[in-house]
Motif scaffolding. Structure first.
Motif, PDB file in Angstrom:
ATOM      1  N   ARG A  83     -33.933  88.062 -32.738  1.00 26.14           N
ATOM      2  CA  ARG A  83     -34.279  86.643 -32.686  1.00 26.14           C
ATOM      3  C   ARG A  83     -33.132  85.814 -32.119  1.00 26.14           C
ATOM      4  N   VAL A  84     -31.903  86.168 -32.496  1.00 24.06           N
ATOM      5  CA  VAL A  84     -30.739  85.454 -31.952  1.00 24.06           C
ATOM      6  C   VAL A  84     -30.643  85.657 -30.443  1.00 24.06           C
ATOM      7  N   MET A  85     -30.920  86.876 -29.982  1.00 28.95           N
ATOM      8  CA  MET A  85     -30.862  87.163 -28.547  1.00 28.95           C
ATOM      9  C   MET A  85     -31.909  86.366 -27.779  1.00 28.95           C
ATOM     10  N   ILE A  86     -33.093  86.218 -28.370  1.00 27.41           N
ATOM     11  CA  ILE A  86     -34.125  85.412 -27.722  1.00 27.41           C
ATOM     12  C   ILE A  86     -33.679  83.953 -27.670  1.00 27.41           C
ATOM     13  N   GLY A  87     -33.126  83.465 -28.784  1.00 26.13           N
ATOM     14  CA  GLY A  87     -32.617  82.098 -28.798  1.00 26.13           C
ATOM     15  C   GLY A  87     -31.522  81.884 -27.767  1.00 26.13           C
ATOM     16  N   ARG A  88     -30.621  82.839 -27.660  1.00 22.07           N
ATOM     17  CA  ARG A  88     -29.542  82.732 -26.676  1.00 22.07           C
ATOM     18  C   ARG A  88     -30.097  82.668 -25.252  1.00 22.07           C
ATOM     19  N   ALA A 113     -17.676  89.594 -32.173  1.00 26.13           N
ATOM     20  CA  ALA A 113     -16.517  88.828 -32.647  1.00 26.13           C
ATOM     21  C   ALA A 113     -16.857  87.361 -32.895  1.00 26.13           C
ATOM     22  N   LEU A 114     -18.026  86.934 -32.455  1.00 29.67           N
ATOM     23  CA  LEU A 114     -18.409  85.536 -32.579  1.00 29.67           C
ATOM     24  C   LEU A 114     -19.442  85.340 -33.680  1.00 29.67           C
ATOM     25  N   THR A 115     -19.525  84.111 -34.158  1.00 30.69           N
ATOM     26  CA  THR A 115     -20.593  83.775 -35.092  1.00 30.69           C
ATOM     27  C   THR A 115     -21.911  83.667 -34.328  1.00 30.69           C
ATOM     28  N   VAL A 116     -22.983  83.639 -35.087  1.00 27.94           N
ATOM     29  CA  VAL A 116     -24.299  83.490 -34.470  1.00 27.94           C
ATOM     30  C   VAL A 116     -24.365  82.185 -33.681  1.00 27.94           C
ATOM     31  N   LEU A 117     -23.867  81.101 -34.271  1.00 34.01           N
ATOM     32  CA  LEU A 117     -23.880  79.806 -33.598  1.00 34.01           C
ATOM     33  C   LEU A 117     -23.098  79.856 -32.294  1.00 34.01           C
ATOM     34  N   ASP A 118     -21.920  80.462 -32.328  1.00 35.90           N
ATOM     35  CA  ASP A 118     -21.083  80.515 -31.123  1.00 35.90           C
ATOM     36  C   ASP A 118     -21.688  81.414 -30.046  1.00 35.90           C
ATOM     37  N   ASN A 119     -22.417  82.449 -30.445  1.00 38.25           N
ATOM     38  CA  ASN A 119     -23.082  83.280 -29.454  1.00 38.25           C
ATOM     39  C   ASN A 119     -24.034  82.437 -28.607  1.00 38.25           C
ATOM     40  N   LEU A 120     -24.730  81.516 -29.254  1.00 40.78           N
ATOM     41  CA  LEU A 120     -25.650  80.659 -28.517  1.00 40.78           C
ATOM     42  C   LEU A 120     -24.906  79.549 -27.770  1.00 40.78           C
ATOM     43  N   ALA A 121     -23.981  78.897 -28.473  1.00 44.97           N
ATOM     44  CA  ALA A 121     -23.294  77.749 -27.869  1.00 44.97           C
ATOM     45  C   ALA A 121     -22.488  78.161 -26.643  1.00 44.97           C
ATOM     46  N   ALA A 164     -22.259  88.521 -35.795  1.00 45.58           N
ATOM     47  CA  ALA A 164     -23.404  89.235 -35.245  1.00 45.58           C
ATOM     48  C   ALA A 164     -23.656  90.564 -35.946  1.00 45.58           C
ATOM     49  N   HIS A 165     -22.585  91.252 -36.367  1.00 42.91           N
ATOM     50  CA  HIS A 165     -22.754  92.569 -36.973  1.00 42.91           C
ATOM     51  C   HIS A 165     -23.318  92.482 -38.391  1.00 42.91           C
ATOM     52  N   GLN A 166     -23.436  91.274 -38.922  1.00 44.64           N
ATOM     53  CA  GLN A 166     -23.985  91.106 -40.265  1.00 44.64           C
ATOM     54  C   GLN A 166     -25.505  90.883 -40.249  1.00 44.64           C
ATOM     55  N   PHE A 202     -23.735  77.828 -18.819  1.00 44.21           N
ATOM     56  CA  PHE A 202     -24.689  77.212 -17.901  1.00 44.21           C
ATOM     57  C   PHE A 202     -24.438  75.717 -17.714  1.00 44.21           C
ATOM     58  N   GLY A 203     -23.257  75.256 -18.056  1.00 48.63           N
ATOM     59  CA  GLY A 203     -22.854  73.901 -17.713  1.00 48.63           C
ATOM     60  C   GLY A 203     -23.132  72.832 -18.744  1.00 48.63           C
ATOM     61  N   MET A 204     -23.562  73.201 -19.935  1.00 55.40           N
ATOM     62  CA  MET A 204     -23.809  72.214 -20.969  1.00 55.40           C
ATOM     63  C   MET A 204     -22.488  71.732 -21.561  1.00 55.40           C
ATOM     64  N   THR A 205     -22.458  70.475 -21.992  1.00 55.06           N
ATOM     65  CA  THR A 205     -21.284  69.980 -22.702  1.00 55.06           C
ATOM     66  C   THR A 205     -21.212  70.645 -24.073  1.00 55.06           C
ATOM     67  N   ALA A 206     -20.048  70.649 -24.681  1.00 57.55           N
ATOM     68  CA  ALA A 206     -19.893  71.283 -25.990  1.00 57.55           C
ATOM     69  C   ALA A 206     -20.832  70.683 -27.031  1.00 57.55           C
ATOM     70  N   PRO A 207     -20.928  69.319 -27.140  1.00 55.47           N
ATOM     71  CA  PRO A 207     -21.864  68.763 -28.132  1.00 55.47           C
ATOM     72  C   PRO A 207     -23.311  69.143 -27.845  1.00 55.47           C
ATOM     73  N   ALA A 208     -23.711  69.118 -26.557  1.00 50.97           N
ATOM     74  CA  ALA A 208     -25.089  69.455 -26.206  1.00 50.97           C
ATOM     75  C   ALA A 208     -25.386  70.919 -26.505  1.00 50.97           C
ATOM     76  N   ALA A 209     -24.421  71.791 -26.229  1.00 49.53           N
ATOM     77  CA  ALA A 209     -24.614  73.220 -26.489  1.00 49.53           C
ATOM     78  C   ALA A 209     -24.753  73.485 -27.979  1.00 49.53           C
ATOM     79  N   ARG A 210     -23.931  72.820 -28.797  1.00 41.89           N
ATOM     80  CA  ARG A 210     -24.011  73.022 -30.241  1.00 41.89           C
ATOM     81  C   ARG A 210     -25.337  72.495 -30.783  1.00 41.89           C
ATOM     82  N   HIS A 211     -25.758  71.326 -30.286  1.00 39.35           N
ATOM     83  CA  HIS A 211     -27.021  70.749 -30.746  1.00 39.35           C
ATOM     84  C   HIS A 211     -28.194  71.660 -30.390  1.00 39.35           C
ATOM     85  N   ARG A 212     -28.201  72.146 -29.166  1.00 34.98           N
ATOM     86  CA  ARG A 212     -29.278  73.031 -28.718  1.00 34.98           C
ATOM     87  C   ARG A 212     -29.281  74.334 -29.520  1.00 34.98           C
TER      88      ARG A 212
END
Length: 332
Positions: A162-167, A110-118, A152-154, A124-134
């Motif tokens: 690769r997204v799972m490794i990044g996450r 249900a989430l975008t690739v970016l949101d899956n990571l963010a 994700a289903h696309q 894990f306690g990151m701020t929203a800006p830090a999570a998006r940047h990372r």
């Protein structure tokens, strides 16, 4: 110039000589009168910054080992430390210091690739800006920046992996666990994943890999642990395992006619004993002492009036080492 949000620093713990250490680690599942022994007294050390592989067929005990090291499975006996924290006494401390990529696709559809990571970073306690940047940084690193807004289903199988490794890397884990990371992906995606995983290790990341692919284990891992029926059979570099296991070289010669005239002669090859099989025009020798064997086959064939059509020498492999260690072929 806008300053990028600060990234979380790697969690510091007391320095240890090992990223992972186990002592007498044992797991028995309830079954029957005595139970099912999945792992029986594992003593293992994985060094910091090492690329380490767990090799074994289904049911060997490697998944149980990973389960205990990642706090998902409770040990029956023994102890294990990951990034300096004991898995039973401090599972929260262990979880905060590891990244885990499972074999199945666990992305939130249900989430975008970016949101899956963010969202993982926020967990894990990151701020929203830090999570998006990372998250954007990792997507760029893994050549997925153009997929940030996709669901994700696309994604293809390789892209999803690769997204799972990044996450799993969002919170800068001390140890990255990869469970069959290239299973079910096409050959090109597999090569891409090899490059990504290899570059992570070159950057200092400790990686623990389970794989069914012998070529993958040999190409990526600095050391391997061979586990069978819950027991550790070997733990060393791929080359050392092949050498010390007694894995055999295979010399094959195919003549232009049946090799019966040289059958007795080839069984007396110097330096034996050797395992010799004569099948029609083909002679196959399995040996730990290959020096001079091919020359002997060529000379004996020539003396018997046979012409060599083909000859090959196959050096010891992880496949042959596994056969020697366990008494059976490696079948995932």
């Amino acid at each position: 110039m806008k300053t990028a949000p600060a990234l979380p620093q790697p969690v510091t713990v007391a320095d240890t000589a090992a990223a992972i250490r186990t002592e007498g680690l044992r797991k028995v599942y309830p079954r029957g009168q005595d139970g099912l022994v999945a792992l029986d007294g594992l003593d293992l050390t994985v060094h910091q910054g090492e690329f380490f592989g767990l090799l074994g067929t289904n049911g060997a005990g490697k998944s149980t080992t990973i389960g205990m090291l990642t706090t998902l499975v409770t040990p029956t006996a023994g102890s294990a430390w990951v990034a300096g924290h004991e898995v039973s006494a401090d599972p929260v401390g262990v979880k905060s210091r590891i990244g885990v990529v499972s074999q199945g696709n666990t992305l939130d559809r249900a989430l975008t690739v970016l949101d899956n990571l963010a969202f993982r970073g926020r967990y894990f306690g990151m701020t929203a800006p830090a999570a998006r940047h990372r998250a954007l940084e990792l997507l760029e690193q893994f050549a997925l920046a153009d997929k940030a807004s996709a669901k994700a289903h696309q994604l293809s199988g390789g892209q999803a992996r690769r997204v799972m490794i990044g996450r799993a890397l969002m919170h800068l884990p001390k140890v990255l666990f990869l469970d069959e990371p290239t299973a079910g992906v096409d050959p090109q995606a597999r090569e891409d994943l090899w490059q990504i995983i290899g570059s992570l290790h070159e950057g200092g990341q400790t990686v623990v890999l389970t794989t069914h692919y012998l070529d993958e284990a040999e190409a990526l891992c600095q050391r391997l642990a061979v586990i069978d029926h819950g027991h550790l059979l070997a733990c060393d570099t791929p080359e050392a395992i092949k050498e010390t296991s007694g894995a055999q070289t295979v010399i094959t010669v195919r003549y232009d006619a049946a090799a019966d005239p040289v059958k007795d002669a080839v069984r007396r090859i110097p330096g034996g004993p050797h395992d010799v099989v004569v099948d029609g025009p083909t002679v196959r020798v399995r040996t730990t002492r290959p020096d001079g064997v091919l020359g002997h086959l060529l000379r004996e064939g020539g003396a018997a009036g046979l012409t060599v059509r083909d000859a090959a020498t196959t050096p010891p492999s992880l496949q042959s080492a596994f056969l020697t260690l366990t008494g059976r072929d490696y079948k995932p």
